[in-house]
Design an enzyme around this catalytic site. Sequence first.
Site, PDB file in Angstrom:
ATOM      1  N   CYS A  78      -0.288  13.686   3.934  1.00 51.04           N
ATOM      2  CA  CYS A  78      -0.205  12.141   3.651  1.00 51.04           C
ATOM      3  C   CYS A  78      -0.685  11.467   4.682  1.00 51.04           C
ATOM      4  O   CYS A  78      -0.420  11.308   5.884  1.00 51.04           O
ATOM      5  CB  CYS A  78       1.341  11.200   3.485  1.00 51.04           C
ATOM      6  N   CYS A  81       0.958   8.544   6.227  1.00 50.81           N
ATOM      7  CA  CYS A  81       1.921   8.647   7.864  1.00 50.81           C
ATOM      8  C   CYS A  81       1.426   8.293   9.585  1.00 50.81           C
ATOM      9  O   CYS A  81       0.058   8.704   9.028  1.00 50.81           O
ATOM     10  CB  CYS A  81       2.546   9.893   7.572  1.00 50.81           C
ATOM     11  N   HIS A 146       7.470   7.307   5.209  1.00 46.36           N
ATOM     12  CA  HIS A 146       7.332   7.764   3.519  1.00 46.36           C
ATOM     13  C   HIS A 146       8.184   8.341   2.502  1.00 46.36           C
ATOM     14  O   HIS A 146       7.661   7.717   1.594  1.00 46.36           O
ATOM     15  CB  HIS A 146       6.633   9.552   3.490  1.00 46.36           C
ATOM     16  N   ASN A 186       0.512  -1.772  -5.548  1.00 45.94           N
ATOM     17  CA  ASN A 186       0.675  -0.772  -6.945  1.00 45.94           C
ATOM     18  C   ASN A 186       1.652  -0.322  -6.317  1.00 45.94           C
ATOM     19  O   ASN A 186       1.375   0.452  -5.375  1.00 45.94           O
ATOM     20  CB  ASN A 186      -0.593  -0.012  -6.792  1.00 45.94           C
ATOM     21  N   HIS A 197       2.267   6.533  -0.305  1.00 44.49           N
ATOM     22  CA  HIS A 197       3.500   6.300   1.028  1.00 44.49           C
ATOM     23  C   HIS A 197       3.386   4.852   0.475  1.00 44.49           C
ATOM     24  O   HIS A 197       2.402   4.014   0.053  1.00 44.49           O
ATOM     25  CB  HIS A 197       2.485   6.328   2.072  1.00 44.49           C
ATOM     26  N   HIS A 199       2.082   1.209   0.569  1.00 40.57           N
ATOM     27  CA  HIS A 199       1.212   0.490   0.947  1.00 40.57           C
ATOM     28  C   HIS A 199       0.945  -0.277   0.269  1.00 40.57           C
ATOM     29  O   HIS A 199       1.100  -0.535  -1.718  1.00 40.57           O
ATOM     30  CB  HIS A 199       0.282   1.553   1.204  1.00 40.57           C
ATOM     31  N   GLN A 201      -2.875  -2.703  -0.552  1.00 38.82           N
ATOM     32  CA  GLN A 201      -4.542  -3.390  -0.103  1.00 38.82           C
ATOM     33  C   GLN A 201      -4.812  -4.397   0.373  1.00 38.82           C
ATOM     34  O   GLN A 201      -4.591  -5.781  -0.113  1.00 38.82           O
ATOM     35  CB  GLN A 201      -5.169  -2.768  -1.270  1.00 38.82           C
TER      36      GLN A 201
END
Length: 377
Positions: A78, A81, A146, A186, A197, A199, A201
């Site tokens: 990933c 991470c 994660h 999303n 993971h 997150h 944007q």
Amino acid sequence: MSRTTAPWVTRSERLLADGRDIYYYDVAPAPERLGLDERDLPPVATTSEIRYDPLLDQWVVIASHRQGRTFLPPTDECPLCPTREGHHTEIPDSDYQVVVFENRFPSLAGSPEPMEEPVLNGAEPGLVTRRPGVGRCEVVCFTSDHDGAFGTLTPERVRLVLEAWADRTAEIGRLDGVEQVFIFENRGTEIGVTLSHPHGQIYGYPFIPPRTQRVLGSAARHLTRTGESLFERIIRDELAAGVRVVGETPHWVAFVPEAARWPFEVHIYPKRRVPDLPALDEDEREEFPALYLDVLSRFDALFGVSMPYIAAWQQAPVHEGRDLAHLSLQIFSIRRAPGKLKYLAGSESGAGVWINDIAPETAAQLLRDARPGGPDH
């Protein structure tokens, strides 16, 4: 370089190996950040452009260079991470709280010239105008865990994320040519997530997106006709009706909109009209995390599975319509029942006419009745 946003938050700035910016947001005092990005990375290169669609009066981003971006890597590879021995990631440190960095595969990048009105393209006869795909794309990592999720964050961590969102909104909004700062998350492979993971944007668009343009047009017409804010009227009516309200605090309200498009869709508004995240006061920032976490927990509790969703902050444009806009967070899921998803079929995709399989009042009642305690809670 380090600086403080809110008095209890420290932002530390670094550069990644290819020159991209990375920002660490920590509860003050910040831990010492000694990690250096030791990767051998080529400079970020984009070939995106924006094209004007004269039929729909909107811009479209063409970003064919993104075909090679990372897609569903195994957990031990990933890129979001923390860095560990033998695995160097986008975050060159052994741990972090909240991190924001420039996207390695941006749809928009660079500093544009001020946008002009669409004109005929002289090089190619026709109505389509093309411009470089300039703007800003950033990634926000909510936690170093994660296997976590936004809904499993503590209220204190959500508050830190909120401070990072507000800080990035202000910073990106000051970049030359940026007209709209759009923040979103999303969640779920059903939505199309390519990195599991936790997150989100941030996009800095060099134009005002069509949804914002249409909403502000509606708000302007309502103000001219009635002398009142359209958003404040909607909030007042939803609170009075009560049937679609999912949650409320002294400064915020969460409700299913009367004409919801998605099976399960909730809008969260501050009751006070503010244009964007930086304009929120201390009380509003302090109250938001608990309400948002409650809404997310109800989504997961609906069917006892992790609900795929999109969460998007609707903020005022940088330069226009700030006296009309009203900040809100829109959360919606494409799951309509256990094992069933809502697809955008012919009517929605072809004609732009939405057909919702669940009455908004029913969806609100189901969310109110949902008992938190799903797979991520």
